[in-house]
Design an enzyme around this catalytic site. Structure first.
Site, PDB file in Angstrom:
ATOM      1  N   PHE A 113       0.809  -1.136  -0.019  1.00 26.74           N
ATOM      2  CA  PHE A 113       0.170   0.056  -0.150  1.00 26.74           C
ATOM      3  C   PHE A 113       0.748   1.212  -0.178  1.00 26.74           C
ATOM      4  O   PHE A 113       1.929   1.335   0.892  1.00 26.74           O
ATOM      5  CB  PHE A 113      -0.891  -0.010   1.207  1.00 26.74           C
ATOM      6  CG  PHE A 113      -2.172   0.940   1.170  1.00 26.74           C
ATOM      7  CD1 PHE A 113      -2.959   0.878   0.142  1.00 26.74           C
ATOM      8  CD2 PHE A 113      -2.038   1.835   2.020  1.00 26.74           C
ATOM      9  CE1 PHE A 113      -4.075   2.105   0.090  1.00 26.74           C
ATOM     10  CE2 PHE A 113      -2.922   3.036   1.864  1.00 26.74           C
ATOM     11  CZ  PHE A 113      -3.839   2.970   0.876  1.00 26.74           C
ATOM     12  N   ASP A 184       2.428  -6.215   7.458  1.00 28.14           N
ATOM     13  CA  ASP A 184       1.239  -5.391   7.532  1.00 28.14           C
ATOM     14  C   ASP A 184      -0.038  -6.168   7.344  1.00 28.14           C
ATOM     15  O   ASP A 184      -0.267  -6.936   6.324  1.00 28.14           O
ATOM     16  CB  ASP A 184       1.204  -4.523   6.436  1.00 28.14           C
ATOM     17  CG  ASP A 184       0.247  -3.083   6.519  1.00 28.14           C
ATOM     18  OD1 ASP A 184      -0.981  -3.609   6.896  1.00 28.14           O
ATOM     19  OD2 ASP A 184       0.454  -2.016   6.186  1.00 28.14           O
ATOM     20  N   TYR A 209     -10.878  -0.985  10.635  1.00 28.07           N
ATOM     21  CA  TYR A 209     -12.047  -0.566   9.878  1.00 28.07           C
ATOM     22  C   TYR A 209     -12.307  -1.233   8.503  1.00 28.07           C
ATOM     23  O   TYR A 209     -13.429  -1.140   8.146  1.00 28.07           O
ATOM     24  CB  TYR A 209     -11.809   0.984   9.535  1.00 28.07           C
ATOM     25  CG  TYR A 209     -10.697   1.193   9.018  1.00 28.07           C
ATOM     26  CD1 TYR A 209     -10.688   0.888   7.353  1.00 28.07           C
ATOM     27  CD2 TYR A 209      -9.740   1.930   9.471  1.00 28.07           C
ATOM     28  CE1 TYR A 209      -9.349   1.526   6.864  1.00 28.07           C
ATOM     29  CE2 TYR A 209      -8.426   2.354   8.843  1.00 28.07           C
ATOM     30  CZ  TYR A 209      -8.452   2.270   7.487  1.00 28.07           C
ATOM     31  OH  TYR A 209      -7.066   2.545   6.884  1.00 28.07           O
ATOM     32  N   LYS A 210     -11.380  -2.274   8.486  1.00 29.96           N
ATOM     33  CA  LYS A 210     -11.714  -3.229   7.175  1.00 29.96           C
ATOM     34  C   LYS A 210     -12.569  -4.372   7.599  1.00 29.96           C
ATOM     35  O   LYS A 210     -13.575  -4.251   8.019  1.00 29.96           O
ATOM     36  CB  LYS A 210     -10.666  -3.392   6.493  1.00 29.96           C
ATOM     37  CG  LYS A 210      -9.873  -2.307   5.933  1.00 29.96           C
ATOM     38  CD  LYS A 210      -8.643  -2.560   5.058  1.00 29.96           C
ATOM     39  CE  LYS A 210      -7.735  -1.630   4.680  1.00 29.96           C
ATOM     40  NZ  LYS A 210      -8.342  -0.448   3.755  1.00 29.96           N
ATOM     41  N   ARG A 356     -12.562  -4.240  -7.176  1.00 30.61           N
ATOM     42  CA  ARG A 356     -12.254  -5.160  -6.187  1.00 30.61           C
ATOM     43  C   ARG A 356     -13.548  -5.187  -5.566  1.00 30.61           C
ATOM     44  O   ARG A 356     -14.377  -4.565  -5.324  1.00 30.61           O
ATOM     45  CB  ARG A 356     -11.241  -4.096  -5.138  1.00 30.61           C
ATOM     46  CG  ARG A 356     -10.243  -3.672  -5.536  1.00 30.61           C
ATOM     47  CD  ARG A 356      -9.122  -3.493  -4.357  1.00 30.61           C
ATOM     48  NE  ARG A 356      -9.888  -2.476  -3.369  1.00 30.61           N
ATOM     49  CZ  ARG A 356      -9.254  -2.236  -2.242  1.00 30.61           C
ATOM     50  NH1 ARG A 356      -8.339  -2.677  -1.741  1.00 30.61           N
ATOM     51  NH2 ARG A 356     -10.271  -1.244  -1.443  1.00 30.61           N
TER      52      ARG A 356
END
Length: 397
Positions: A113, A184, A209-210, A356
């Site tokens: 990312f 990560d 939060y995912k 996605r």
């Protein structure tokens, strides 16, 4: 066996919406509004500042850290919550580089990312000691691990393609040459079977939060291996990472163990929502979750292949190389995704051409997958994505 119909009932999912974007933002747990309201009115409202002690606000980063730790295979007392993921990446990277002062290479991959890479670039400039950020293709990481590497910093699941690294193998190779590893877990925690202790990872970071469904901007976490934690000197030496924060000493002394990785004041209201979200995980077996995710992903891939010949699969087919998302390429991917969202099938887009879809068994079932395939196929067959409003770029894609 985990009852995924029961977990689906614990989320507030809008009527008529098929939500395949939990890899970007998880949906609202039904218990979260009441839990947050209780923290606002019953704690903040009634207790005022005494809530730090009476409501246990000060202890929540450690307690929630341990709840997350159980989902990633971390021993108790080695994971703490707080701040943002970028901050936690910075902490881990700075600490790891300090533990390998004779080496100058940070190894990462082009599927990482961008924020992780930005943190590395900024830290290199701040240190001014000639460090190098070496970025290779995802499939070239193992071969690039050599004696020059101080730290390998890898996001386990590629945020665009959903490709999953073999992190235990990469960590073992890094340790063979004396390098440290930062793992990560932004697209792993709550999505795939993770065991940081078994993999002997040095540092792990992630957001909540995912797949963990903690809410927009929910705080991040950091894990440090027990064998390293007493050596780590936090570069971001915030007051809550001090050994005695309320002694108000002018000099910094690191707190005991993982407490030293705390930085700023914890976000109490956000932690209340996350606490409610983590209650759902008490019902879930990670092995069951992984099996259900792969089955739903296989169903989605097969359905799209049969009905949408214009899409190119970007996600590996091999289960061991796949996270909990499925991605396809299309030259007009952004417009296609906007057309999907307009029809109540929500995924997202990542430049330059990736559609996605997060596969989250906590609240998705076969009927949801089949509906998504049907709507996507209709949009592509009719070309209904090619309308001006679907090409207009919004701030968030």
């Amino acid at each position: 066996m985990t009852d995924f119909q029961a977990t689906k009932a614990l989320f507030a999912l809008p009527e008529g919406v098929t939500y395949l974007d939990g890899n970007s933002l998880g949906p609202l747990p039904k218990a979260a509004p009441d839990r947050t309201a209780r923290a606002m009115t019953g704690e903040w409202g009634e207790m005022l500042i005494t809530g730090w002690n009476r409501a246990g606000w000060m202890d929540q980063p450690a307690k929630l850290g341990d709840r997350i730790g159980r989902l990633i295979g971390a021993p108790e007392g080695t994971t703490v919550l707080g701040d943002t993921l970028s901050i936690k990446v910075h902490q881990a990277l700075a600490a790891a580089l300090a533990l390998r002062p004779e080496r100058r290479v940070i190894l990462s991959d082009s599927g990482n990312f961008p924020s992780d890479l930005y943190m590395a670039q900024g830290l290199i400039e701040q240190l001014g000691r000639g460090h190098e950020l070496r970025v290779v293709a995802p499939e070239e990481v193992e071969a690039a691990i050599d004696d020059d590497v101080a730290v390998m910093m890898i996001t386990e699941v590629d945020y665009r393609t959903g490709r999953r690294h073999d992190m235990p193998a990469l960590i073992a190779k890094a340790h063979e040459v004396g390098a440290l590893a930062i793992w990560d877990l932004a697209h792993s925690a709550g999505a795939v079977d993770v065991d940081v202790a078994a993999a002997d990872t040095d540092f792990a970071v992630g957001c909540t939060y995912k797949f963990l469904n903690g809410g927009p901007g929910a705080p991040a976490f950091i894990h440090v291996a027990p064998r390293l934690i007493d050596e780590v000197q936090p570069a971001l030496s915030g007051w809550l990472g001090h050994a005695e924060p309320f002694a108000f000493e002018p000099g910094y002394r690191p707190g005991p163990a993982i407490a030293r990785m705390r930085v700023g004041t914890p976000p109490v209201l956000a932690m209340a929502a996350l606490d409610a979200a983590l209650d759902i995980w008490d019902r879930v077996d990670i092995g069951d979750l992984r099996a259900a995710s792969l089955a739903l992903s296989d169903r989605f891939i097969a359905g799209v292949k049969a009905a949408c010949p214009g899409l190119e699969l970007a996600t590996p087919r091999a289960h061991a190389q796949r996270g909990s998302q499925v991605s396809f390429r299309h030259p007009q991917g952004y417009a296609v995704m906007q057309a999907l969202i307009a029809q109540g099938v929500i995924g997202d887009f990542r430049a330059p051409d990736i559609l996605r879809f997060g596969i989250t068994p906590l609240y998705l079932d076969e009927a949801d997958i089949d509906r998504a395939v049907e709507v996507l196929a209709t949009i592509l067959r009719k070309g209904s994505w090619d309308r001006p409003e679907f090409h207009a770029r919004a701030a968030v894609t």
